[in-house]
Design a protein around this motif. Structure first.
Motif, PDB file in Angstrom:
ATOM      1  N   GLY A 132       0.861  -1.172   0.000  1.00 56.46           N
ATOM      2  CA  GLY A 132       0.000   0.000   0.000  1.00 56.46           C
ATOM      3  C   GLY A 132       0.901   1.226   0.000  1.00 56.46           C
ATOM      4  O   GLY A 132       2.067   1.142   0.419  1.00 56.46           O
ATOM      5  N   SER A 133       0.364   2.356  -0.490  1.00 59.74           N
ATOM      6  CA  SER A 133       1.202   3.560  -0.447  1.00 59.74           C
ATOM      7  C   SER A 133       1.412   3.983   1.001  1.00 59.74           C
ATOM      8  O   SER A 133       2.373   4.682   1.333  1.00 59.74           O
ATOM      9  N   ASN A 134       0.523   3.519   1.874  1.00 57.85           N
ATOM     10  CA  ASN A 134       0.663   3.783   3.297  1.00 57.85           C
ATOM     11  C   ASN A 134       2.053   3.381   3.827  1.00 57.85           C
ATOM     12  O   ASN A 134       2.673   4.111   4.603  1.00 57.85           O
TER      13      ASN A 134
ATOM     14  N   LEU B  21       4.610   5.970   2.982  1.00 57.29           N
ATOM     15  CA  LEU B  21       4.546   7.173   3.821  1.00 57.29           C
ATOM     16  C   LEU B  21       5.351   6.944   5.102  1.00 57.29           C
ATOM     17  O   LEU B  21       6.091   7.823   5.558  1.00 57.29           O
TER      18      LEU B  21
ATOM     19  N   PHE C 282      -4.600  13.671   4.870  1.00 58.10           N
ATOM     20  CA  PHE C 282      -4.586  12.250   5.225  1.00 58.10           C
ATOM     21  C   PHE C 282      -3.925  12.057   6.593  1.00 58.10           C
ATOM     22  O   PHE C 282      -2.809  12.529   6.832  1.00 58.10           O
TER      23      PHE C 282
ATOM     24  N   TYR D 222      -0.047  11.230   7.699  1.00 63.46           N
ATOM     25  CA  TYR D 222       1.079  12.182   7.764  1.00 63.46           C
ATOM     26  C   TYR D 222       1.338  12.553   9.227  1.00 63.46           C
ATOM     27  O   TYR D 222       2.482  12.610   9.678  1.00 63.46           O
TER      28      TYR D 222
ATOM     29  N   ALA E 196      -1.368  15.962  -0.302  1.00 60.34           N
ATOM     30  CA  ALA E 196      -2.284  15.018  -0.964  1.00 60.34           C
ATOM     31  C   ALA E 196      -3.096  15.764  -2.006  1.00 60.34           C
ATOM     32  O   ALA E 196      -3.736  16.765  -1.705  1.00 60.34           O
TER      33      ALA E 196
ATOM     34  N   ASN F 194      -7.545  14.114   0.819  1.00 56.85           N
ATOM     35  CA  ASN F 194      -8.459  13.314   1.622  1.00 56.85           C
ATOM     36  C   ASN F 194      -8.449  13.929   3.016  1.00 56.85           C
ATOM     37  O   ASN F 194      -7.364  14.074   3.586  1.00 56.85           O
TER      38      ASN F 194
ATOM     39  N   ASP G  14       1.249  12.952  -2.667  1.00 58.66           N
ATOM     40  CA  ASP G  14       0.431  11.757  -2.489  1.00 58.66           C
ATOM     41  C   ASP G  14      -0.742  11.819  -3.469  1.00 58.66           C
ATOM     42  O   ASP G  14      -1.690  12.569  -3.279  1.00 58.66           O
TER      43      ASP G  14
ATOM     44  N   ALA H 267      -2.981   9.380  -4.397  1.00 57.25           N
ATOM     45  CA  ALA H 267      -3.780   8.146  -4.292  1.00 57.25           C
ATOM     46  C   ALA H 267      -5.019   8.201  -5.196  1.00 57.25           C
ATOM     47  O   ALA H 267      -5.505   7.166  -5.650  1.00 57.25           O
ATOM     48  N   TYR H 268      -5.507   9.419  -5.460  1.00 60.01           N
ATOM     49  CA  TYR H 268      -6.733   9.575  -6.261  1.00 60.01           C
ATOM     50  C   TYR H 268      -6.447  10.203  -7.622  1.00 60.01           C
ATOM     51  O   TYR H 268      -7.342  10.734  -8.275  1.00 60.01           O
TER      52      TYR H 268
ATOM     53  N   THR I  82      -1.374   4.487  -5.878  1.00 59.19           N
ATOM     54  CA  THR I  82      -1.829   3.245  -5.269  1.00 59.19           C
ATOM     55  C   THR I  82      -2.692   2.424  -6.221  1.00 59.19           C
ATOM     56  O   THR I  82      -3.331   2.981  -7.124  1.00 59.19           O
TER      57      THR I  82
ATOM     58  N   SER J   3      -5.012   0.680  -4.730  1.00 59.96           N
ATOM     59  CA  SER J   3      -6.159   0.436  -3.840  1.00 59.96           C
ATOM     60  C   SER J   3      -7.435   1.099  -4.301  1.00 59.96           C
ATOM     61  O   SER J   3      -8.517   0.707  -3.872  1.00 59.96           O
ATOM     62  N   LYS J   4      -7.324   2.134  -5.097  1.00 66.06           N
ATOM     63  CA  LYS J   4      -8.512   2.950  -5.384  1.00 66.06           C
ATOM     64  C   LYS J   4      -9.081   2.583  -6.752  1.00 66.06           C
ATOM     65  O   LYS J   4      -9.876   1.670  -6.847  1.00 66.06           O
TER      66      LYS J   4
ATOM     67  N   ARG K  83      -3.060  -4.802  -0.927  1.00 63.29           N
ATOM     68  CA  ARG K  83      -2.052  -3.892  -0.377  1.00 63.29           C
ATOM     69  C   ARG K  83      -0.868  -3.694  -1.335  1.00 63.29           C
ATOM     70  O   ARG K  83       0.181  -4.308  -1.185  1.00 63.29           O
TER      71      ARG K  83
HETATM   72  C1  PLP Z   1      -4.511  10.374   0.420  1.00 65.74           C
HETATM   73  C2  PLP Z   1      -4.251   8.932   0.688  1.00 65.74           C
HETATM   74  N1  PLP Z   1      -2.996   8.484   0.644  1.00 65.74           N
HETATM   75  C3  PLP Z   1      -2.685   7.206   0.864  1.00 65.74           C
HETATM   76  C4  PLP Z   1      -3.673   6.291   1.161  1.00 65.74           C
HETATM   77  C5  PLP Z   1      -3.248   4.884   1.463  1.00 65.74           C
HETATM   78  O1  PLP Z   1      -3.687   4.003   0.519  1.00 65.74           O
HETATM   79  P1  PLP Z   1      -3.044   2.556   0.351  1.00 65.74           P
HETATM   80  O2  PLP Z   1      -2.144   2.310   1.515  1.00 65.74           O
HETATM   81  O3  PLP Z   1      -4.210   1.634   0.333  1.00 65.74           O
HETATM   82  O4  PLP Z   1      -2.289   2.604  -0.939  1.00 65.74           O
HETATM   83  C6  PLP Z   1      -5.006   6.696   1.223  1.00 65.74           C
HETATM   84  C7  PLP Z   1      -6.057   5.730   1.567  1.00 65.74           C
HETATM   85  O5  PLP Z   1      -7.175   6.028   1.840  1.00 65.74           O
HETATM   86  C8  PLP Z   1      -5.301   8.056   0.981  1.00 65.74           C
HETATM   87  O6  PLP Z   1      -6.550   8.518   1.048  1.00 65.74           O
END
Ligand code: PLP
Length: 370
Positions: free
Chosen positions: A95-97, A100, A121, A124, A164, A168, A195, A197-198, A225, A227-228, A236
């Motif tokens: 996951g990008s999480n 981070l 997000f 951070y 971000a 988010n 970031d 992610a979207y 990511t 994930s979206k 992940r």
């Molecule tokens: C802005 C942002 N960054 C990172 C993530 C992490 O996503 P993931 O770890 O699933 O790639 C999210 C997940 O909701 C997000 O909203």
């Protein structure tokens, strides 16, 4: 010596509030004795995983007795070709999480500063907290990143700037030219984590070209990511693109097998699934428009989102409204923890899910259906 377990841990952990994930659908249904609930709480893809990814997973299952390719060769090369960068500029994460966290652990020590927006997000803030860095938190302006204020917040002690886009939980996006100018105007030292992610939900004209700055050698780490929009949240897998020296440094800290073989195979296939991405974008755009109009018709204000979720002000405590929605079988996120006590974050679902959500909201707010 203290006997308290917490006293043995790093002192920075004391102030760390664990990330609160959305409740699993099965648990909510069991607790409340309901069925057919709708989960629009975690910004997932309501169409499901990329069909190309699912097809690739089948044959890959037979190989799970082997460790994955720790270097993620095929996926990094595919991403390099896809984005016009070298595989050495690509870093894979659980996951990008995970990325981070990795970037935080790599650069932040007590006394260092991390700059990010007050309502962005939550990870951070967790990364700054767990490393003991100083949190330099910049208020949003009109629910969007205030890049001028963020630039002014950068000092010689700043090691990381988190940004971000779309943001988010607001869903707001900053014009590409403003982001690129912001990144170009930063001092040479700090690492700017963009970031995205979207990113894939943005219309082409709103997509910043942060990769241009990476190619130009700036200390920019672009995070994306699967994930979206690709619908692979449960596997992940995410990635970062940055200058090769930055990627090499982060790779020193990375666990050897941080991404699974199934995740790598699925992501490599999903990257080619332009149809699934296009269908998801179209569904999201239509759903966002429908939900926005419905919220506005109910007199509720909603932030202008470019992502697959909406931040809506329900004008009363968000926790109470979300609990009432839960009893109607609709799972959303109250945003009190983000400093929005009367707001909900609602992900765009299928047309049917969106209608269920609006009907439930009307029932909860005491507005007659119709
Ligand atoms: C802005 C942002 N960054 C990172 C993530 C992490 O996503 P993931 O770890 O699933 O790639 C999210 C997940 O909701 C997000 O909203």
């Amino acid at each position: 010596m203290s006997h308290r377990l917490e006293d043995l841990a790093s002192p920075h952990l004391r102030g760390l509030i664990p990330y609160a994930p959305g409740k699993p659908i099965e648990e909510v249904e069991r607790e409340l004795g309901i069925r057919d609930s709708v989960k629009v709480a975690s910004n997932e893809n309501p169409l499901g995983p990329s069909p190309l990814a699912l097809a690739a997973l089948g044959p890959a299952l037979a190989g799970v007795h082997r460790y994955p390719d720790g270097g993620g060769h095929a996926l990094r090369h595919a991403l390099g070709r896809h984005w016009g960068v070298s595989p050495e500029e690509v870093l894979l994460g659980n996951g990008s999480n995970e990325l981070l966290e990795l970037v935080g652990r790599c650069f932040l020590l007590p006394g260092d500063e991390a700059v990010y927006a007050a309502q962005s997000f939550v990870v951070y803030d967790m990364v700054a907290q767990m490393t003991g860095a100083t949190k330099v938190v910049v208020p949003l302006r009109s629910l969007a990143h205030d890049l001028d204020a963020m630039r002014r917040a950068v000092t010689p002690r700043t090691k990381i700037v988190f940004l971000a886009n779309p943001n988010n939980p607001t869903g707001t996006a900053v014009p590409p030219a403003a982001i690129e100018a912001f990144l170009e105007g930063l001092p040479a030292e700090p690492v700017a984590v963009v970031d995205e992610a979207y990113y894939e939900y943005l219309p082409p004209e709103l997509r910043p070209d942060a990769l241009r700055l990476v190619r130009g050698g700036r200390r920019v780490l672009v995070l994306r990511t699967f994930s979206k929009i690709y619908g692979l949240a449960g596997l992940r897998i995410g990635y970062g693109i940055g200058p090769a020296d930055l990627v090499a440094l982060l790779n020193r800290l990375r666990a050897p097998f941080n991404t699974s073989s199934l995740a790598q195979v699925a992501a490599t296939a999903a990257l080619q699934d332009t149809q699934h991405v296009a269908r998801t974008r179209a569904l999201t755009e239509a759903g966002r428009k429908y939900l926005t109009e419905q919220f506005q018709a109910l007199g509720l204000s909603v932030a202008p989102s470019q992502a697959n979720f909406l931040l809506v002000d329900v004008g009363r405590p968000g926790v109470a409204v979300s609990e009432a929605l839960l009893r109607q079988g609709v799972i959303v996120r109250p945003m009190g923890g983000y400093g929005f006590p009367t707001h909900l974050r609602i992900s765009v679902g299928t047309a049917q899910e969106n209608e269920r959500c609006i009907a439930a909201l009307k029932a909860v707010l005491g507005i007659p259906p119709g």
